[in-house]
Scaffold this motif. Structure first.
Motif, mmCIF file in Angstrom:
data_model
loop_
_atom_site.group_PDB
_atom_site.id
_atom_site.type_symbol
_atom_site.label_atom_id
_atom_site.label_comp_id
_atom_site.label_asym_id
_atom_site.label_seq_id
_atom_site.Cartn_x
_atom_site.Cartn_y
_atom_site.Cartn_z
ATOM 1 N N THR A 162 35.774 41.285 41.834
ATOM 2 C CA THR A 162 34.950 40.104 42.100
ATOM 3 C C THR A 162 34.930 39.130 40.920
ATOM 4 O O THR A 162 34.634 37.949 41.108
ATOM 5 C CB THR A 162 33.508 40.498 42.467
ATOM 6 O OG1 THR A 162 32.956 41.310 41.428
ATOM 7 C CG2 THR A 162 33.484 41.261 43.787
ATOM 8 N N PHE A 163 35.247 39.589 39.718
ATOM 9 C CA PHE A 163 35.263 38.711 38.558
ATOM 10 C C PHE A 163 36.449 37.752 38.605
ATOM 11 O O PHE A 163 36.314 36.565 38.327
ATOM 12 C CB PHE A 163 35.306 39.524 37.258
ATOM 13 C CG PHE A 163 35.408 38.682 36.022
ATOM 14 C CD1 PHE A 163 34.284 38.048 35.509
ATOM 15 C CD2 PHE A 163 36.628 38.503 35.388
ATOM 16 C CE1 PHE A 163 34.377 37.251 34.373
ATOM 17 C CE2 PHE A 163 36.728 37.709 34.252
ATOM 18 C CZ PHE A 163 35.603 37.089 33.742
ATOM 19 N N TYR A 164 37.608 38.257 38.941
ATOM 20 C CA TYR A 164 38.814 37.435 38.960
ATOM 21 C C TYR A 164 38.947 36.727 40.304
ATOM 22 O O TYR A 164 39.055 37.374 41.335
ATOM 23 C CB TYR A 164 40.053 38.287 38.677
ATOM 24 C CG TYR A 164 40.097 38.782 37.254
ATOM 25 C CD1 TYR A 164 40.465 37.922 36.219
ATOM 26 C CD2 TYR A 164 39.754 40.089 36.944
ATOM 27 C CE1 TYR A 164 40.489 38.367 34.908
ATOM 28 C CE2 TYR A 164 39.782 40.538 35.636
ATOM 29 C CZ TYR A 164 40.156 39.673 34.625
ATOM 30 O OH TYR A 164 40.180 40.110 33.327
ATOM 31 N N PRO A 218 45.860 50.242 33.523
ATOM 32 C CA PRO A 218 46.468 50.143 34.857
ATOM 33 C C PRO A 218 45.671 49.384 35.916
ATOM 34 O O PRO A 218 46.235 49.037 36.950
ATOM 35 C CB PRO A 218 46.598 51.611 35.265
ATOM 36 C CG PRO A 218 45.430 52.275 34.603
ATOM 37 C CD PRO A 218 45.310 51.571 33.273
ATOM 38 N N LEU A 219 44.395 49.107 35.699
ATOM 39 C CA LEU A 219 43.578 48.544 36.772
ATOM 40 C C LEU A 219 44.100 47.203 37.281
ATOM 41 O O LEU A 219 44.278 47.019 38.490
ATOM 42 C CB LEU A 219 42.111 48.425 36.349
ATOM 43 C CG LEU A 219 41.154 47.877 37.410
ATOM 44 C CD1 LEU A 219 41.234 48.681 38.705
ATOM 45 C CD2 LEU A 219 39.728 47.869 36.869
ATOM 46 N N LEU A 220 44.343 46.255 36.386
ATOM 47 C CA LEU A 220 44.815 44.942 36.845
ATOM 48 C C LEU A 220 46.189 45.015 37.506
ATOM 49 O O LEU A 220 46.388 44.410 38.566
ATOM 50 C CB LEU A 220 44.806 43.934 35.696
ATOM 51 C CG LEU A 220 43.413 43.508 35.218
ATOM 52 C CD1 LEU A 220 43.521 42.558 34.039
ATOM 53 C CD2 LEU A 220 42.598 42.898 36.329
ATOM 54 N N PRO A 221 47.158 45.753 36.952
ATOM 55 C CA PRO A 221 48.438 45.872 37.665
ATOM 56 C C PRO A 221 48.296 46.512 39.047
ATOM 57 O O PRO A 221 48.979 46.098 39.991
ATOM 58 C CB PRO A 221 49.292 46.736 36.738
ATOM 59 C CG PRO A 221 48.724 46.509 35.380
ATOM 60 C CD PRO A 221 47.244 46.325 35.611
ATOM 61 N N GLU A 255 32.754 49.621 38.650
ATOM 62 C CA GLU A 255 33.663 48.995 37.686
ATOM 63 C C GLU A 255 34.832 48.323 38.406
ATOM 64 O O GLU A 255 35.205 47.199 38.080
ATOM 65 C CB GLU A 255 34.188 50.025 36.690
ATOM 66 C CG GLU A 255 33.151 50.494 35.685
ATOM 67 C CD GLU A 255 33.699 51.575 34.784
ATOM 68 O OE1 GLU A 255 34.248 51.217 33.715
ATOM 69 O OE2 GLU A 255 33.575 52.763 35.151
ATOM 70 N N VAL A 256 35.397 49.006 39.376
ATOM 71 C CA VAL A 256 36.520 48.442 40.135
ATOM 72 C C VAL A 256 36.042 47.200 40.885
ATOM 73 O O VAL A 256 36.679 46.148 40.833
ATOM 74 C CB VAL A 256 37.116 49.483 41.115
ATOM 75 C CG1 VAL A 256 38.238 48.858 41.932
ATOM 76 C CG2 VAL A 256 37.614 50.709 40.365
#
Length: 157
Positions: free
Chosen positions: A64-66, A25-28, A58-59
């Motif tokens: 910051t990665f994307y 669910p994190l990306l959605p 983690e969040v």
């Protein structure tokens, strides 16, 4: 009357609760938060972490990665310039410098009037039409100085 921060938290919790039981669910959740607010509010990060039972780090790491996730609102228009090798070899560096000069901002910056945000992107898939750009989701191939000046004028209106 609700404060802006409370309103953001309330709306964020609604989005999180709607998606938290989905697989991965994190990306959605981040996608929907950005769709709702135009960016991923910092006050939503601990709410996401708690709901998904993961760390705030983690969040934060995913946000910051994307490069498409923002931590502040973008301008009314978003101009993305391709920085990949094919576009660089066809004059992309000169177009990038010219865009920064025309707009008076650097990468990830937004003009003081809030009209446009300038972002680098690493390949728009238009290598045969390099250099390439994207304005508000619409791709532009064979970018040249004249077209860039037209864009800079258009986004400032």
């Amino acid at each position: 009357m609700q404060s802006a921060s409370t309103d953001i938290a309330t709306r964020a919790i609604g989005i999180i609760n709607q998606l938290k039981d989905e697989e991965g669910p994190l990306l959605p959740i981040l996608h929907d938060l950005q769709g709702e607010f135009g960016y991923v509010p910092q006050e939503a990060l601990p709410l996401i972490a708690q709901a998904l039972n993961i760390s705030r780090a983690e969040v934060h790491g995913v946000v910051t990665f994307y490069h498409d996730y923002r931590d502040h609102p973008a301008g009314r228009h978003v101009l993305k310039l391709c920085r990949a090798e094919a576009c660089q070899s066809m004059g992309g560096d000169a177009m990038a410098q010219k865009a920064r000069e025309l707009l008076g901002i650097d990468w990830h910056g937004t003009t003081s009037d809030g009209a446009v945000t300038l972002e680098p992107v690493y390949c728009l898939g238009l290598c045969a039409c390099a250099p390439a750009a994207m304005l508000d989701g619409e791709v532009i191939g064979r970018l040249d100085a004249e077209k860039l000046e037209e864009i800079a004028t258009e986004v400032r209106l």
